[in-house]
Design an enzyme around this catalytic site. Structure first.
Site, PDB file in Angstrom:
ATOM      1  CB  VAL A 306      -0.952   0.013   1.208  1.00 51.50           C
ATOM      2  CG1 VAL A 306      -1.930   1.177   1.116  1.00 51.50           C
ATOM      3  CG2 VAL A 306      -1.696  -1.298   1.300  1.00 51.50           C
ATOM      4  CB  SER A 307       1.744   3.586  -2.312  1.00 52.10           C
ATOM      5  OG  SER A 307       2.225   4.887  -2.584  1.00 52.10           O
ATOM      6  N   PRO A 308       0.776   5.784  -0.082  1.00 54.19           N
ATOM      7  CG  PRO A 308       2.116   7.384   0.983  1.00 54.19           C
ATOM      8  CD  PRO A 308       2.129   5.961   0.465  1.00 54.19           C
ATOM      9  CG  ASP A 419       5.651   4.122  -2.365  1.00 56.41           C
ATOM     10  OD1 ASP A 419       4.940   5.035  -2.794  1.00 56.41           O
ATOM     11  OD2 ASP A 419       5.211   3.009  -2.045  1.00 56.41           O
TER      12      ASP A 419
END
Length: 733
Positions: A306-308, A419
């Protein structure tokens, strides 16, 4: 973590409001809290997260903390959960903390009921893990980093133990959107279609908040815990030089956004004022004597993929979306970067995501009504994942026994993620490898044929599980742990589970718990990066794709099945009140650690000058506008490693208090608006500069201010001595 563990931050959010004096009541639970500084060395030490030799600490944006939360049944069992502002937990740190707790409290706190969980910041000092793979870029073991963690965790638990208070617990859940995306969607899509169809999203969106109500203070004295299942940011990338990541401790995009949300929730969005005593180097919040103390924490869960960077991944050279399967641009991964919601301003992305968390947490807190009831309990075991026999469902029905493998890293891990991309010609999704890097690998360790077969289809780049010189390169024995507070069950895992891997683990444990308790429903959450660290855990299907997460799943394609098997055992033991086999003990490798980090030799200033002198001041009679301007002051300084300023501050903004005719502290190292940056003209220089930047917040009160710097200098002929210096006064309007 390092480039082998480049995921971002999902959040486990705990918020405690307690009064410090103990009273007696009929409550089901006693609750205690503690918080202590673990910032460590703010200079010269490589940061843990990216394996980037250029990312060396050079200042502080947020101080790092250990936050301890104890929940106990009166005169019965208790658990202690420690939230750690660090890349991950360390087996060696856990061992030493437990040793100290046993010396102080006997068997009250042990490895069975104490969980130490990392937030996964990529902007904290490294060198505190005991396995060689995680010490390469930090030039070996860093005793200052290690000691800061052990000391801080111990002190936070002591505080929590000494401040137990009775209360009740509520739980609430809600959906938070627009805060995380799956950074490996092609791997996620390899999971079975029928399984994916059970979920609306390819990342978890549910936030779980647990609200603790103090018996004396009622709703005002509250404690909240929140497992937010997504990752929260991982990097700070300069727009013009995307290969340069932040060197300021806790800089965006890591714990900053967690601290941002935490601070907002702590203060309702208002400024927090702190006081600081330089002599004692102790900081505490201003608060009324009759008000409860407040501590908040965000922690990691199953957010390995998961990435922001919610806008997606784009090529920085063309502006086009990156290639879908391998996240490349023109066949290379170095140009592919994810974009946060505030792109191109990473600090703005931090603010946006922190604010989104704050708003959802505040809403859930206000509406929480379901009460947690039931016993406090726990189970813990050590498992050798290098040769674990795992029973799985066979392809033609029935079951079959498979085995996990000694740890190994695939070629895809060296490619990094969107990321934080890797270097050279590595790519995610590489299930073949190439001859040149195989040759380089063989110079370190040529994997056995058995290992190659066991890890297939992963092409082995680093055979870390079979590398033992000068000591172990990777862990083999890992802790698994379950903590229970009534219907809330916490699965403590020593790594980063992907979204679907976490879903499978939670569902498996939920099934065991429900079947063994006459259909009772449990809220099961995962606390990742807890007690030790073993990188990623992808599903069997994601492993076949060999993107970053699969290539970083150490123990082969059946790693997840091994975890599910062992956690089901713990869950059965928990329900049946059976004793759990403790398993083999992990090694204590402290005596084998090697450190190549040079000590501070001396600090000096030019002739006729002194430490703390201002070299670049604010203009005379200057005025600055709040919410818009930045105040920047430079001082002659010394190496921050001389004194870590634990529970203190390097930077301070003070306001002139009319009527009392004195300066009062307003902002320090813990405030989002203030940054302390340390630099020197070249690596071996004895002269250095501290730059303090204050981005004046909209909430600042109009008045007269100054900026002060605190430091410690080591001279060739004397011991370390402290100094300070202040800017000229200026007006904020």
């Amino acid at each position: 973590m390092t480039r082998w563990s480049m995921s971002m931050h999902c959040t486990l959010f705990l918020l405690f409001l307690l009064r410090l004096t103990c009273i007696f009541s009929d409550s089901d639970y006693l609750m205690g809290l503690g918080s202590y500084d673990i910032t460590g060395p703010a200079a010269d030490v490589n940061m843990m997260g990216y394996a980037n030799m250029e990312q060396v600490a050079s200042g502080v944006h947020f101080r790092l903390r250990a936050r301890a939360f104890i929940v106990a049944e009166p005169y019965k069992k208790r658990i202690a959960f420690v939230n750690l502002d660090a890349g991950m937990a360390s087996q060696l740190v856990t061992i030493k903390v437990i040793e100290r707790l046993k010396q102080r409290y006997g068997e009250l706190y042990t490895e069975e009921n104490v969980a130490i969980s990392g937030t996964h910041t990529h902007a904290g000092p490294g060198g505190y893990l005991q396995y060689i793979l995680y010490l390469v870029t930090s030039l070996g073991f860093v005793h200052q980093s290690f000691n800061a963690l052990v000391d801080g965790i111990e002190q936070s638990i002591i505080q929590a133990h000494e401040n137990l208070r009775p209360g009740s617990i509520l739980i609430n859940k809600g959906e938070l959107l627009d805060a995380g995306v799956n950074r490996s969607p092609s791997a996620y899509l390899n999971n079975p279609a029928h399984e994916r169809s059970k979920y609306e999203y390819d990342v978890d969106k549910e936030m779980t908040l647990v609200k603790f109500v103090d018996d004396q203070w009622g709703p005002v004295a509250r404690i909240m815990e929140d497992w937010f299942e997504r990752e929260n940011g991982c990097r700070s990338v300069d727009v013009e030089s995307p290969r340069r990541v932040s060197s300021i401790i806790s800089d965006p995009y890591d714990q900053d956004l967690m601290e941002m949300a935490s601070s907002l929730l702590s203060t309702g969005g208002k400024t927090v004022t702190r006081m600081s005593s330089v002599a004692r180097r102790v900081r505490s919040r201003f608060r009324h004597a009759d008000k409860p103390r407040f501590v908040s924490a965000f922690c990691q869960t199953n957010c390995g993929d998961v990435s922001p960077n919610v806008l997606g991944a784009f090529c920085i050279d063309t502006g086009l979306p990156c290639e879908f399967n391998q996240s490349t641009c023109g066949g290379k991964n170095e140009q592919c970067y994810g974009r946060g919601p505030g792109y191109p301003d990473e600090f703005e992305s931090t603010r946006i995501i922190g604010e989104r968390q704050f708003k959802k947490a505040a809403d859930l807190f206000t509406k929480a009504s379901e009460e947690i009831q039931g016993k406090v309990d726990y189970r813990h075991a050590y498992v050798d994942f290098s040769q674990l026999e795992v029973t799985i469902n066979g392809q033609n029905g029935g079951s079959e026994v498979v085995k996990t493998c000694p740890a190994a890293m695939g070629f895809g891990f060296a490619a990094g993620t969107t990321d934080g991309p890797g270097a050279f010609d590595f790519k995610q999704g590489d299930d073949q490898g190439n001859p040149f890097w195989r040759l380089v690998r063989n110079l370190l360790k040529n994997p056995t044929e058995e290992q190659v077969r066991c890890q297939r289809p992963k092409p082995i780049l680093l055979d870390t599980g079979e590398m033992k010189q000068p000591y172990d390169w990777a862990p083999s024995i890992l802790p698994v742990q379950i903590l229970r507070i009534g219907q809330l069950v916490i699965l403590c895992v020593p790594g980063e589970f992907t979204t679907m891997a976490g879903r499978r683990l939670r569902d498996a444990v939920k099934t065991v718990l429900k079947e063994g308790s006459n259909g009772r429903e449990f809220s099961v959450v995962i606390a990742g990066l807890t007690n030790s660290y073993s990188q990623y855990i992808a599903t069997f299907e994601e492993y076949q794709v060999q993107r970053y997460e699969g290539a970083s799943t150490l123990y082969g394609p059946h790693t997840l099945s091994g975890y599910i098997q062992e956690f089901k055992k713990l869950a059965n033991d928990l329900l049946s009140a059976q004793t759990t086999d403790p398993g083999p003990q992990p090694p204590d490798l402290l005596h084998k650690q090697i450190s190549l980090l040079t000590p501070v030799v001396a600090d000096m200033t030019p002739i006729g000058t002194a430490f703390g002198d201002v070299t670049s001041d604010v203009p005379r009679l200057s005025k600055f506008r709040k919410g818009a301007d930045i105040v920047r002051v430079q001082f002659r300084s010394a190496n921050p490693r001389n004194d870590l300023m634990t529970e203190g501050t390097f930077a301070l903004v003070e306001r002139w208090l009319e009527g009392r005719e004195t300066w009062v502290p307003v902002y320090d190292d813990d405030d989002f608006c203030l940054r302390f940056k340390w630099s020197r003209p070249f690596k071996l220089s004895t002269q250095s500069t501290a730059t303090i930047e204050w981005r004046i917040p909209e909430t600042a009160s109009p008045g007269v201010y100054r900026i002060t710097h605190f430091g410690s200098a080591k001279t060739p002929i004397s011991s370390i001595h402290h100094f300070s210096g202040s800017s000229s006064a200026f007006v904020v309007y």
